[in-house]
Design a protein around this motif. Structure first.
Motif, mmCIF file in Angstrom:
data_model
loop_
_atom_site.group_PDB
_atom_site.id
_atom_site.type_symbol
_atom_site.label_atom_id
_atom_site.label_comp_id
_atom_site.label_asym_id
_atom_site.label_seq_id
_atom_site.Cartn_x
_atom_site.Cartn_y
_atom_site.Cartn_z
ATOM 1 N N THR A 161 -78.999 36.752 -10.465
ATOM 2 C CA THR A 161 -79.859 37.906 -10.216
ATOM 3 C C THR A 161 -80.332 37.855 -8.773
ATOM 4 O O THR A 161 -80.458 36.788 -8.192
ATOM 5 N N SER A 162 -80.572 39.027 -8.243
ATOM 6 C CA SER A 162 -81.018 39.100 -6.851
ATOM 7 C C SER A 162 -82.440 38.571 -6.730
ATOM 8 O O SER A 162 -83.184 38.496 -7.710
ATOM 9 N N LYS A 163 -82.819 38.218 -5.498
ATOM 10 C CA LYS A 163 -84.171 37.712 -5.252
ATOM 11 C C LYS A 163 -85.212 38.758 -5.619
ATOM 12 O O LYS A 163 -86.264 38.439 -6.166
ATOM 13 N N LEU A 164 -84.869 40.000 -5.320
ATOM 14 C CA LEU A 164 -85.790 41.094 -5.610
ATOM 15 C C LEU A 164 -86.008 41.231 -7.115
ATOM 16 O O LEU A 164 -87.137 41.382 -7.585
ATOM 17 N N ALA A 165 -84.906 41.138 -7.869
ATOM 18 C CA ALA A 165 -84.993 41.256 -9.324
ATOM 19 C C ALA A 165 -85.796 40.095 -9.903
ATOM 20 O O ALA A 165 -86.614 40.282 -10.822
ATOM 21 N N LYS A 166 -85.594 38.886 -9.363
ATOM 22 C CA LYS A 166 -86.340 37.702 -9.826
ATOM 23 C C LYS A 166 -87.831 37.885 -9.572
ATOM 24 O O LYS A 166 -88.669 37.613 -10.428
ATOM 25 N N ARG A 167 -88.156 38.359 -8.357
ATOM 26 C CA ARG A 167 -89.558 38.550 -7.975
ATOM 27 C C ARG A 167 -90.203 39.626 -8.857
ATOM 28 O O ARG A 167 -91.349 39.481 -9.277
ATOM 29 N N ALA A 168 -89.449 40.679 -9.131
ATOM 30 C CA ALA A 168 -89.960 41.759 -9.986
ATOM 31 C C ALA A 168 -90.273 41.217 -11.381
ATOM 32 O O ALA A 168 -91.322 41.539 -11.965
ATOM 33 N N GLU A 188 -90.986 38.108 -12.117
ATOM 34 C CA GLU A 188 -92.156 37.221 -11.993
ATOM 35 C C GLU A 188 -93.451 38.032 -12.007
ATOM 36 O O GLU A 188 -94.413 37.688 -12.699
#
Length: 70
Positions: free
Chosen positions: A5-12, A14
């Protein structure tokens, strides 16, 4: 194999979990800390220092051996 998963998706995800935690009262799981990479410059400097010391020791030993021979 797990899908990346993209960093953005991971952060979202979280943030979503954190917001959900605020409403439900459950704390967010602790984040794993990333291990920092060793600074290359420090390693190179240390290696150079060791080499320098070794050269000096060899030079000293040769000098001593020559003196002993005489």
């Amino acid at each position: 194999m797990a899908k990346k998963t993209s960093k953005l998706a991971k952060r979202a995800a979280e943030l979503e979990a954190a917001v959900a935690g605020l409403f439900t009262g459950t704390p967010a799981p602790a984040k794993k800390k990333k291990r920092k990479k060793a600074k290359k410059a420090k390693v190179v400097k240390a290696v150079k220092k060791t080499v320098k010391k070794a050269k000096k020791a060899v030079k000293k030993a040769v000098k001593k051996a020559k003196k002993k021979k005489k």
